[in-house]
Design an enzyme around this catalytic site. Structure first.
Site, PDB file in Angstrom:
ATOM      1  N   GLY A  46      -4.592  -5.762   0.804  1.00 34.13           N
ATOM      2  CA  GLY A  46      -3.919  -4.615   1.421  1.00 34.13           C
ATOM      3  C   GLY A  46      -3.119  -3.858   0.377  1.00 34.13           C
ATOM      4  O   GLY A  46      -2.829  -4.398  -0.700  1.00 34.13           O
ATOM      5  N   GLN A  51       3.730   1.279  -2.701  1.00 33.03           N
ATOM      6  CA  GLN A  51       3.471   0.469  -3.902  1.00 33.03           C
ATOM      7  C   GLN A  51       2.901   1.280  -5.061  1.00 33.03           C
ATOM      8  O   GLN A  51       2.955   0.840  -6.203  1.00 33.03           O
ATOM      9  CB  GLN A  51       2.512  -0.681  -3.568  1.00 33.03           C
ATOM     10  CG  GLN A  51       3.112  -1.709  -2.640  1.00 33.03           C
ATOM     11  CD  GLN A  51       2.097  -2.758  -2.260  1.00 33.03           C
ATOM     12  OE1 GLN A  51       1.293  -2.553  -1.354  1.00 33.03           O
ATOM     13  NE2 GLN A  51       2.096  -3.881  -2.973  1.00 33.03           N
ATOM     14  N   CYS A  92       2.125 -10.734  -2.869  1.00 33.99           N
ATOM     15  CA  CYS A  92       2.222  -9.271  -2.896  1.00 33.99           C
ATOM     16  C   CYS A  92       1.863  -8.773  -4.291  1.00 33.99           C
ATOM     17  O   CYS A  92       2.315  -9.332  -5.296  1.00 33.99           O
ATOM     18  CB  CYS A  92       3.645  -8.849  -2.546  1.00 33.99           C
ATOM     19  SG  CYS A  92       3.878  -7.061  -2.509  1.00 33.99           S
ATOM     20  N   LEU A  93       1.075  -7.709  -4.339  1.00 30.60           N
ATOM     21  CA  LEU A  93       0.689  -7.136  -5.631  1.00 30.60           C
ATOM     22  C   LEU A  93       1.909  -6.604  -6.388  1.00 30.60           C
ATOM     23  O   LEU A  93       1.866  -6.488  -7.608  1.00 30.60           O
ATOM     24  CB  LEU A  93      -0.331  -6.007  -5.414  1.00 30.60           C
ATOM     25  CG  LEU A  93      -1.692  -6.449  -4.856  1.00 30.60           C
ATOM     26  CD1 LEU A  93      -2.533  -5.231  -4.502  1.00 30.60           C
ATOM     27  CD2 LEU A  93      -2.427  -7.349  -5.844  1.00 30.60           C
ATOM     28  N   HIS A 134       3.064  -6.883   6.842  1.00 38.22           N
ATOM     29  CA  HIS A 134       3.499  -6.853   5.439  1.00 38.22           C
ATOM     30  C   HIS A 134       3.441  -5.405   4.903  1.00 38.22           C
ATOM     31  O   HIS A 134       4.356  -4.944   4.221  1.00 38.22           O
ATOM     32  CB  HIS A 134       2.587  -7.806   4.651  1.00 38.22           C
ATOM     33  CG  HIS A 134       2.772  -7.836   3.172  1.00 38.22           C
ATOM     34  ND1 HIS A 134       3.179  -8.968   2.487  1.00 38.22           N
ATOM     35  CD2 HIS A 134       2.568  -6.902   2.209  1.00 38.22           C
ATOM     36  CE1 HIS A 134       3.234  -8.708   1.192  1.00 38.22           C
ATOM     37  NE2 HIS A 134       2.857  -7.452   0.994  1.00 38.22           N
ATOM     38  N   GLU A 135       2.356  -4.690   5.247  1.00 37.73           N
ATOM     39  CA  GLU A 135       2.182  -3.306   4.743  1.00 37.73           C
ATOM     40  C   GLU A 135       3.157  -2.340   5.419  1.00 37.73           C
ATOM     41  O   GLU A 135       3.713  -1.450   4.760  1.00 37.73           O
ATOM     42  CB  GLU A 135       0.748  -2.822   4.958  1.00 37.73           C
ATOM     43  CG  GLU A 135      -0.358  -3.682   4.349  1.00 37.73           C
ATOM     44  CD  GLU A 135      -0.144  -4.064   2.909  1.00 37.73           C
ATOM     45  OE1 GLU A 135       0.652  -3.404   2.205  1.00 37.73           O
ATOM     46  OE2 GLU A 135      -0.755  -5.052   2.457  1.00 37.73           O
ATOM     47  N   HIS A 138       6.384  -2.517   3.754  1.00 42.17           N
ATOM     48  CA  HIS A 138       6.432  -1.719   2.515  1.00 42.17           C
ATOM     49  C   HIS A 138       6.791  -0.269   2.820  1.00 42.17           C
ATOM     50  O   HIS A 138       7.598   0.337   2.114  1.00 42.17           O
ATOM     51  CB  HIS A 138       5.074  -1.734   1.802  1.00 42.17           C
ATOM     52  CG  HIS A 138       4.834  -2.910   0.913  1.00 42.17           C
ATOM     53  ND1 HIS A 138       5.673  -3.261  -0.127  1.00 42.17           N
ATOM     54  CD2 HIS A 138       3.820  -3.810   0.870  1.00 42.17           C
ATOM     55  CE1 HIS A 138       5.194  -4.327  -0.756  1.00 42.17           C
ATOM     56  NE2 HIS A 138       4.059  -4.689  -0.163  1.00 42.17           N
TER      57      HIS A 138
HETATM   58  O1  GNR Z   1      -3.271  -9.189  -1.526  1.00 44.38           O
HETATM   59  C1  GNR Z   1      -2.373  -9.518  -0.730  1.00 44.38           C
HETATM   60  N1  GNR Z   1      -2.436 -10.728  -0.126  1.00 44.38           N
HETATM   61  C2  GNR Z   1      -1.601 -11.128   0.909  1.00 44.38           C
HETATM   62  C3  GNR Z   1      -1.587 -12.472   1.258  1.00 44.38           C
HETATM   63  C4  GNR Z   1      -0.793 -12.919   2.293  1.00 44.38           C
HETATM   64  C5  GNR Z   1      -0.002 -12.027   2.969  1.00 44.38           C
HETATM   65  C6  GNR Z   1       0.020 -10.690   2.626  1.00 44.38           C
HETATM   66  C7  GNR Z   1      -0.780 -10.244   1.604  1.00 44.38           C
HETATM   67  S1  GNR Z   1      -0.794  -8.550   1.209  1.00 44.38           S
HETATM   68  C8  GNR Z   1      -1.231  -8.617  -0.494  1.00 44.38           C
HETATM   69  C9  GNR Z   1      -1.440  -7.228  -1.051  1.00 44.38           C
HETATM   70  C10 GNR Z   1      -0.131  -6.469  -1.001  1.00 44.38           C
HETATM   71  O2  GNR Z   1       0.782  -6.655  -1.737  1.00 44.38           O
HETATM   72  N2  GNR Z   1       0.004  -5.592  -0.041  1.00 44.38           N
HETATM   73  O3  GNR Z   1       1.152  -4.929   0.091  1.00 44.38           O
HETATM   74 NI    NI Z   2       2.692  -6.217  -0.709  1.00 45.73          NI
END
Ligand code: GNR
Ligand code: NI
Length: 168
Positions: A46, A51, A92-93, A134-135, A138
């Site tokens: 995601g 980001q 998270c990236l 999660h997104e 952000h």
């Molecule tokens: O790649 C991602 N893996 C992930 C694993 C578990 C819970 C959430 C994520 S999202 C993350 C990519 C990211 O940072 N999205 O904002």
């Molecule tokens: Ni993230």
């Protein structure tokens, strides 16, 4: 298409609150393409516009193993969340190489616009429910590590700042 740079925690720009997209036009569709390319190349499941330092409410997700099931969410909102909660190990990236457990609602219903500007609703569970929450966090300026204890958060901050300094 262009691959975009991903901001790294604790960059203060990650705390910017994204504005709703006023019109789903070619500029937004280009942003979606660039974000998808960036997500696939990272690789991640995601990516929120926040980001890549664009503060508009755009999210791309692909949780498929085959990496060919792109889901686009413009102006996403959670319209229902289950009382039941579940703990998931998140990453998270924007917080490279840090993984920790976060508790969130187990299931959510999301309302959003697609790339054509049409409204849709989607019921999400398992990884998709985790990822969409999660997104959306952000877009509101919140990073998953901020759910952890202050002690853990401080350790993560110093680790990432040290890594930045040594260009690792
Ligand atoms: O790649 C991602 N893996 C992930 C694993 C578990 C819970 C959430 C994520 S999202 C993350 C990519 C990211 O940072 N999205 O904002
Ligand atoms: Ni993230």
């Amino acid at each position: 298409m262009a691959k975009l740079d991903i901001l790294t925690y604790p960059d203060p720009r990650l705390h910017t609150v994204a504005k709703p997209v006023a019109a789903v036009d070619d500029r937004i569709r280009q942003l979606v393409k660039d974000m998808a390319e960036t997500m696939y190349e990272a690789p991640g499941i995601g990516l929120a516009a926040t980001q890549v330092n664009v503060h508009e409410q755009v999210v791309v997700i692909d949780i498929s193993e085959t990496r060919d099931q792109l889901q686009v969410f413009i102006n996403p909102e959670i319209v229902w969340a289950s009382d039941k909660r579940k703990v998931w190990e998140e990453g998270c990236l924007s917080v490279p190489e840090i993984y920790d457990r976060v508790e969130r609602p187990d299931r959510v219903r999301v309302r959003a616009l697609n790339e054509k500007g049409e409204t849709f609703e989607l019921d999400a569970d398992d990884l998709l429910a985790v990822c969409i929450q999660h997104e959306i966090d952000h877009l509101r300026g919140k990073v998953f590590v901020e759910y952890l204890s202050p002690l853990k958060l401080n350790r993560i901050k110093s680790k990432l700042q040290k890594r930045e300094r040594t260009r690792m």
